[in-house]
Write a protein that holds these residues in place. Structure first.
Motif, PDB file in Angstrom:
ATOM      1  N   LEU A 149       0.832  -1.211   0.000  1.00  0.00           N
ATOM      2  CA  LEU A 149       0.000   0.000   0.000  1.00  0.00           C
ATOM      3  C   LEU A 149       0.862   1.255   0.000  1.00  0.00           C
ATOM      4  CD1 LEU A 149      -2.836   1.283   0.193  1.00  0.00           C
ATOM      5  CD2 LEU A 149      -2.583   1.149   2.679  1.00  0.00           C
ATOM      6  N   GLN A 150       1.905   1.260   0.811  1.00  0.00           N
ATOM      7  CA  GLN A 150       2.775   2.431   0.923  1.00  0.00           C
ATOM      8  C   GLN A 150       3.580   2.702  -0.353  1.00  0.00           C
ATOM      9  OE1 GLN A 150       2.628   4.539   3.410  1.00  0.00           O
ATOM     10  NE2 GLN A 150       1.159   3.283   4.504  1.00  0.00           N
ATOM     11  N   GLU A 151       3.663   1.715  -1.225  1.00  0.00           N
ATOM     12  CA  GLU A 151       4.399   1.859  -2.483  1.00  0.00           C
ATOM     13  C   GLU A 151       3.538   2.438  -3.605  1.00  0.00           C
ATOM     14  OE1 GLU A 151       5.872  -2.059  -3.260  1.00  0.00           O
ATOM     15  OE2 GLU A 151       7.161  -2.060  -1.499  1.00  0.00           O
ATOM     16  N   GLN A 152       2.259   2.585  -3.363  1.00  0.00           N
ATOM     17  CA  GLN A 152       1.321   2.987  -4.412  1.00  0.00           C
ATOM     18  C   GLN A 152       1.196   4.503  -4.528  1.00  0.00           C
ATOM     19  OE1 GLN A 152      -0.071   0.559  -6.406  1.00  0.00           O
ATOM     20  NE2 GLN A 152       1.355  -0.667  -5.190  1.00  0.00           N
ATOM     21  N   LEU A 153       1.331   5.011  -5.736  1.00  0.00           N
ATOM     22  CA  LEU A 153       1.126   6.438  -5.992  1.00  0.00           C
ATOM     23  C   LEU A 153      -0.297   6.849  -5.622  1.00  0.00           C
ATOM     24  CD1 LEU A 153       1.916   9.192  -7.169  1.00  0.00           C
ATOM     25  CD2 LEU A 153       1.226   8.314  -9.424  1.00  0.00           C
ATOM     26  N   CYS A 154      -1.268   6.006  -5.965  1.00  0.00           N
ATOM     27  CA  CYS A 154      -2.661   6.355  -5.671  1.00  0.00           C
ATOM     28  C   CYS A 154      -2.876   6.566  -4.172  1.00  0.00           C
ATOM     29  CB  CYS A 154      -3.622   5.302  -6.221  1.00  0.00           C
ATOM     30  SG  CYS A 154      -3.372   3.648  -5.532  1.00  0.00           S
ATOM     31  N   PHE A 155      -2.221   5.751  -3.337  1.00  0.00           N
ATOM     32  CA  PHE A 155      -2.387   5.917  -1.900  1.00  0.00           C
ATOM     33  C   PHE A 155      -1.678   7.171  -1.401  1.00  0.00           C
ATOM     34  CE2 PHE A 155      -1.314   5.219   2.582  1.00  0.00           C
ATOM     35  CZ  PHE A 155      -2.609   5.163   3.076  1.00  0.00           C
ATOM     36  N   ALA A 156      -0.543   7.484  -1.986  1.00  0.00           N
ATOM     37  CA  ALA A 156       0.161   8.716  -1.597  1.00  0.00           C
ATOM     38  C   ALA A 156      -0.706   9.933  -1.905  1.00  0.00           C
ATOM     39  CB  ALA A 156       1.504   8.808  -2.316  1.00  0.00           C
ATOM     40  N   LEU A 157      -1.342   9.932  -3.075  1.00  0.00           N
ATOM     41  CA  LEU A 157      -2.235  11.039  -3.442  1.00  0.00           C
ATOM     42  C   LEU A 157      -3.462  11.079  -2.540  1.00  0.00           C
ATOM     43  CD1 LEU A 157      -2.030  10.706  -7.313  1.00  0.00           C
ATOM     44  CD2 LEU A 157      -1.151  12.606  -5.943  1.00  0.00           C
ATOM     45  N   TYR A 158      -4.062   9.920  -2.315  1.00  0.00           N
ATOM     46  CA  TYR A 158      -5.261   9.823  -1.477  1.00  0.00           C
ATOM     47  C   TYR A 158      -4.970  10.287  -0.045  1.00  0.00           C
ATOM     48  CZ  TYR A 158      -8.887   7.511   1.302  1.00  0.00           C
ATOM     49  OH  TYR A 158      -9.891   7.236   2.193  1.00  0.00           O
ATOM     50  N   SER A 159      -3.896   9.788   0.539  1.00  0.00           N
ATOM     51  CA  SER A 159      -3.596  10.144   1.926  1.00  0.00           C
ATOM     52  C   SER A 159      -3.169  11.602   2.050  1.00  0.00           C
ATOM     53  CB  SER A 159      -2.543   9.196   2.514  1.00  0.00           C
ATOM     54  OG  SER A 159      -1.361   9.229   1.750  1.00  0.00           O
ATOM     55  N   ALA A 160      -2.487  12.134   1.029  1.00  0.00           N
ATOM     56  CA  ALA A 160      -2.149  13.561   1.045  1.00  0.00           C
ATOM     57  C   ALA A 160      -3.417  14.403   0.962  1.00  0.00           C
ATOM     58  CB  ALA A 160      -1.202  13.901  -0.105  1.00  0.00           C
ATOM     59  N   SER A 161      -4.374  13.970   0.159  1.00  0.00           N
ATOM     60  CA  SER A 161      -5.653  14.672   0.056  1.00  0.00           C
ATOM     61  C   SER A 161      -6.397  14.655   1.398  1.00  0.00           C
ATOM     62  CB  SER A 161      -6.509  14.035  -1.039  1.00  0.00           C
ATOM     63  OG  SER A 161      -7.764  14.657  -1.109  1.00  0.00           O
TER      64      SER A 161
END
Length: 152
Positions: free
Chosen positions: A14-26
């Motif tokens: 999960l931590q390697e995913q760009l989508c999660f980085a964007l989602y969690s930053a949002s």
């Protein structure tokens, strides 16, 4: 080293995913905005609508929806709540009765001054320089535009 110790040190997928980085930053950005917007009694999506109307008052629902990437079915309930709160007016276009025009009330327009303090507080919360923020924003817009193009 045992297999369990090696596995426990591995970064979760999960931590390697760009989508999660964007989602969690949002999510984190929204958490910063929430208390600031609560002072005004508005939500983040309502704030976005107000920003568009402060830039240019009296826009149709579709003119608001396009830059927000929202369709009228999503935007209409939000606008009705804003009208009930006394922030905007909703009226039929004189030139095309199928169009609903959204305008600021005096109360909605007056929030613009307070919004300047909100923007400054959010910028401070990022801990980034103006140049860093500008580059990040440009990179995110470019990414968004490429993703939107692929999704169509």
């Amino acid at each position: 080293m045992s297999k369990n110790k090696t596995a426990s040190r591995r970064v979760p997928v999960l931590q390697e995913q760009l989508c999660f980085a964007l989602y969690s930053a949002s999510l984190a950005m929204t958490k910063v905005y929430r208390p600031l917007l609560q002072e005004l009694g508005i939500t983040y999506p309502q704030y976005l609508v107000l920003m568009l109307l402060w830039e240019q008052d009296e826009r149709t629902v579709s003119e608001l929806g396009e830059p927000l990437l929202l369709d009228s079915a999503t935007l209409t309930p939000l606008l009705k709540r804003m009208e009930a709160a006394g922030l905007v007016t909703r009226s039929r276009s004189r030139s095309d009765e199928r169009q609903v025009v959204i305008g600021l009330t005096d109360e909605g327009a007056a929030m613009k001054e307070h919004a300047k303090r909100i923007m400054a507080a959010v910028i401070d919360a990022t801990g980034c320089s103006n140049a860093e923020l500008a580059q990040m924003k440009n990179d995110l817009i470019a990414l968004r535009d490429r993703l939107v193009a692929q999704a169509q």
